[in-house]
Design an enzyme around this catalytic site. Structure first.
Site, PDB file in Angstrom:
ATOM      1  N   LYS A 112       9.852  42.097  34.968  1.00 55.16           N
ATOM      2  CA  LYS A 112       8.682  42.935  35.286  1.00 55.16           C
ATOM      3  C   LYS A 112       8.657  43.328  36.751  1.00 55.16           C
ATOM      4  O   LYS A 112       8.279  44.447  37.097  1.00 55.16           O
ATOM      5  CB  LYS A 112       7.386  42.199  34.932  1.00 55.16           C
ATOM      6  CG  LYS A 112       7.075  42.194  33.461  1.00 55.16           C
ATOM      7  CD  LYS A 112       5.633  41.774  33.236  1.00 55.16           C
ATOM      8  CE  LYS A 112       5.290  41.738  31.754  1.00 55.16           C
ATOM      9  NZ  LYS A 112       3.956  41.195  31.503  1.00 55.16           N
ATOM     10  N   LYS A 197      12.508  44.191  22.973  1.00 51.86           N
ATOM     11  CA  LYS A 197      11.378  43.645  22.222  1.00 51.86           C
ATOM     12  C   LYS A 197      10.345  44.730  21.888  1.00 51.86           C
ATOM     13  O   LYS A 197      10.126  45.637  22.672  1.00 51.86           O
ATOM     14  CB  LYS A 197      10.720  42.565  23.110  1.00 51.86           C
ATOM     15  CG  LYS A 197       9.631  41.784  22.461  1.00 51.86           C
ATOM     16  CD  LYS A 197       8.956  40.845  23.464  1.00 51.86           C
ATOM     17  CE  LYS A 197       7.857  41.560  24.254  1.00 51.86           C
ATOM     18  NZ  LYS A 197       6.937  40.646  24.961  1.00 51.86           N
ATOM     19  N   LYS A 200       3.689  45.686  23.676  1.00 48.98           N
ATOM     20  CA  LYS A 200       2.467  46.483  23.814  1.00 48.98           C
ATOM     21  C   LYS A 200       2.574  47.572  24.867  1.00 48.98           C
ATOM     22  O   LYS A 200       1.918  48.581  24.798  1.00 48.98           O
ATOM     23  CB  LYS A 200       1.339  45.599  24.327  1.00 48.98           C
ATOM     24  CG  LYS A 200       0.843  44.550  23.455  1.00 48.98           C
ATOM     25  CD  LYS A 200      -0.437  44.024  24.115  1.00 48.98           C
ATOM     26  CE  LYS A 200      -0.752  42.631  23.690  1.00 48.98           C
ATOM     27  NZ  LYS A 200      -0.397  41.677  24.733  1.00 48.98           N
TER      28      LYS A 200
HETATM   29  P1  AMP Z   1       1.616  39.197  24.484  1.00 45.30           P
HETATM   30  O1  AMP Z   1       1.604  40.515  23.793  1.00 45.30           O
HETATM   31  O2  AMP Z   1       2.719  39.127  25.488  1.00 45.30           O
HETATM   32  O3  AMP Z   1       0.291  38.770  25.005  1.00 45.30           O
HETATM   33  O4  AMP Z   1       2.020  38.135  23.369  1.00 45.30           O
HETATM   34  C1  AMP Z   1       1.120  37.455  22.517  1.00 45.30           C
HETATM   35  C2  AMP Z   1       1.912  36.644  21.512  1.00 45.30           C
HETATM   36  O5  AMP Z   1       2.680  37.513  20.657  1.00 45.30           O
HETATM   37  C3  AMP Z   1       2.929  35.705  22.184  1.00 45.30           C
HETATM   38  O6  AMP Z   1       2.997  34.507  21.447  1.00 45.30           O
HETATM   39  C4  AMP Z   1       4.221  36.464  22.067  1.00 45.30           C
HETATM   40  O7  AMP Z   1       5.359  35.620  22.073  1.00 45.30           O
HETATM   41  C5  AMP Z   1       4.064  37.161  20.723  1.00 45.30           C
HETATM   42  N1  AMP Z   1       4.857  38.391  20.673  1.00 45.30           N
HETATM   43  C6  AMP Z   1       4.677  39.514  21.429  1.00 45.30           C
HETATM   44  N2  AMP Z   1       5.582  40.460  21.124  1.00 45.30           N
HETATM   45  C7  AMP Z   1       6.365  39.925  20.143  1.00 45.30           C
HETATM   46  C8  AMP Z   1       7.485  40.415  19.397  1.00 45.30           C
HETATM   47  N3  AMP Z   1       7.975  41.629  19.590  1.00 45.30           N
HETATM   48  N4  AMP Z   1       8.030  39.592  18.470  1.00 45.30           N
HETATM   49  C9  AMP Z   1       7.527  38.352  18.249  1.00 45.30           C
HETATM   50  N5  AMP Z   1       6.479  37.836  18.914  1.00 45.30           N
HETATM   51  C10 AMP Z   1       5.898  38.612  19.854  1.00 45.30           C
END
Ligand code: AMP
Ligand code: TRP
Length: 331
Positions: A112, A197, A200
């Site tokens: 990042k 990945k 968001k």
């Molecule tokens: P975040 O969007 O970074 O706040 O992630 C929230 C949760 O979703 C965390 O446990 C991440 O590891 C999981 N997560 C986010 N993106 C993915 C993805 N593409 N595949 C699997 N898990 C995800």
């Protein structure tokens, strides 16, 4: 009873990756078998360039989607991180236990911060220290298990290291947590670029299925997924990442095994169609419940308020004890 803690950032619209990698397990498994705490980590959303009105909106939306996904405030605790001061109180103590080298080694920080610098922007100090705040989130609740997707494994490992170090230096204060990853879909990939990945914050969104996408939008995105050369439907993450991603998504939606599923298809088109249908079906009840909850914002606010109160009570004794242990006098 096992204590489970996990968090999700309000930095964008939630995706199918969030759901299959994390939220679905929280709702279907964790909240029923463990004393579970789920947090919209709004302070983490301030570590990158942000718009205050958007963070407010996304914090509400994220909390609403957690409830829509099936988190039940009768059996688990749901709240906003900024409503419970214990997180930042503990974060400072852990900054006094962590090292700057440790922070700079975090993969997500490296990625990042490099991206930000490429754009000519500056990197917020909080982006560097963010894994310490995440460790505080986890350790404040005496957490045993942290259900997350693969990308968070390194951060949970850091939380473990800090817990062990603190306990060794200052006496036992923290349970040493461990990450639990899903068997399938621990890393859902972008449909347009299966080497990165599904996240968001993706700029175009064409390869990202959002939880609130309409069914026809979901279908379009899945049908247009980039697949690999050749014709054979085989499950091979290295050689055929696009195909493997679709197999994993379908397998995760249907509770099946991606390897086994690959044998059932002889064309990419048929696989895409079934994957699209499966995703639409998985999202349907969640979207319906989301519509209902949006009509009753006072209910969601009440859940968050009560959740914060419960969370504060859970976290305060642990954080107070850590303050004493590290050498601070009781007020
Ligand atoms: P975040 O969007 O970074 O706040 O992630 C929230 C949760 O979703 C965390 O446990 C991440 O590891 C999981 N997560 C986010 N993106 C993915 C993805 N593409 N595949 C699997 N898990 C995800
Ligand atoms: N850093 C996590 C992410 O980006 C979100 C998070 C913050 C979290 N605090 C946490 C996850 C504590 C699990 C436990 O996904």
């Amino acid at each position: 009873m096992t204590r489970v803690f996990s968090g999700i950032q309000p930095t964008g619209h939630l995706t199918l990756g969030n759901y299959l990698g994390a939220m679905r397990r929280w709702a279907e498994v964790d909240q029923h078998r463990a004393d579970s705490v789920f947090c919209v980590v709004d302070l983490h959303a301030l570590t990158v360039d942000h718009d205050p009105a958007r963070v407010r909106r996304l914090s509400r939306q994220t909390a609403t989607l957690l409830l829509a996904a099936g988190l039940d405030p009768e059996v688990c605790t749901v709240f906003l991180q900024s409503h419970v001061d214990e997180h930042t109180r503990l974060s400072y103590l852990l900054e006094c236990v962590a090292t700057d080298g440790e922070m700079r080694r975090m993969i997500q920080y490296k990625e990042k911060s490099a991206k930000e610098r490429e754009r000519g922007g500056s990197v917020r100090l909080s982006l560097l220290t963010y894994p310490v705040l995440m460790a505080a989130d986890i350790l404040a609740y005496g957490t045993d298990e942290v259900p997350v997707g693969h990308d968070q494994a390194q951060h949970v490992e850091l939380a473990r290291d800090l817990a062990v170090r603190f306990n060794q230096r200052y006496g036992y204060a923290f349970v040493v947590p461990k990450a639990t990853l899903p068997q399938v879909a621990a890393r859902v990939m972008n449909l347009q670029d299966p080497t990165s990945k599904m996240g968001k914050s993706d700029e175009s969104g064409a390869g990202v299925v959002y939880l609130l996408d309409e069914p026809d939008v979901v279908r379009k995105k899945v049908m247009r997924a980039v697949t690999d050369s050749g014709r054979d439907v085989v499950y091979d993450r290295q050689e055929k990442p696009g195909l493997a991603n679709l197999l994993e998504i379908l397998a995760a939606c249907e509770g099946r095994d991606p390897e086994e599923l690959s044998g059932a298809y002889d064309s990419y088109g048929a696989l895409k169609k079934d994957a699209a249908d499966a995703v639409v079906e998985v999202l349907r009840p969640l979207q319906e419940r989301h519509r209902e909850l949006c009509a009753d914002p006072a209910y969601v606010e009440g859940v968050l308020r009560a959740g914060a109160e419960k969370a504060r009570e859970m976290a305060r004794p642990t954080v107070d004890a850590a303050y004493r242990a590290i050498g601070l006098l009781a007020p």
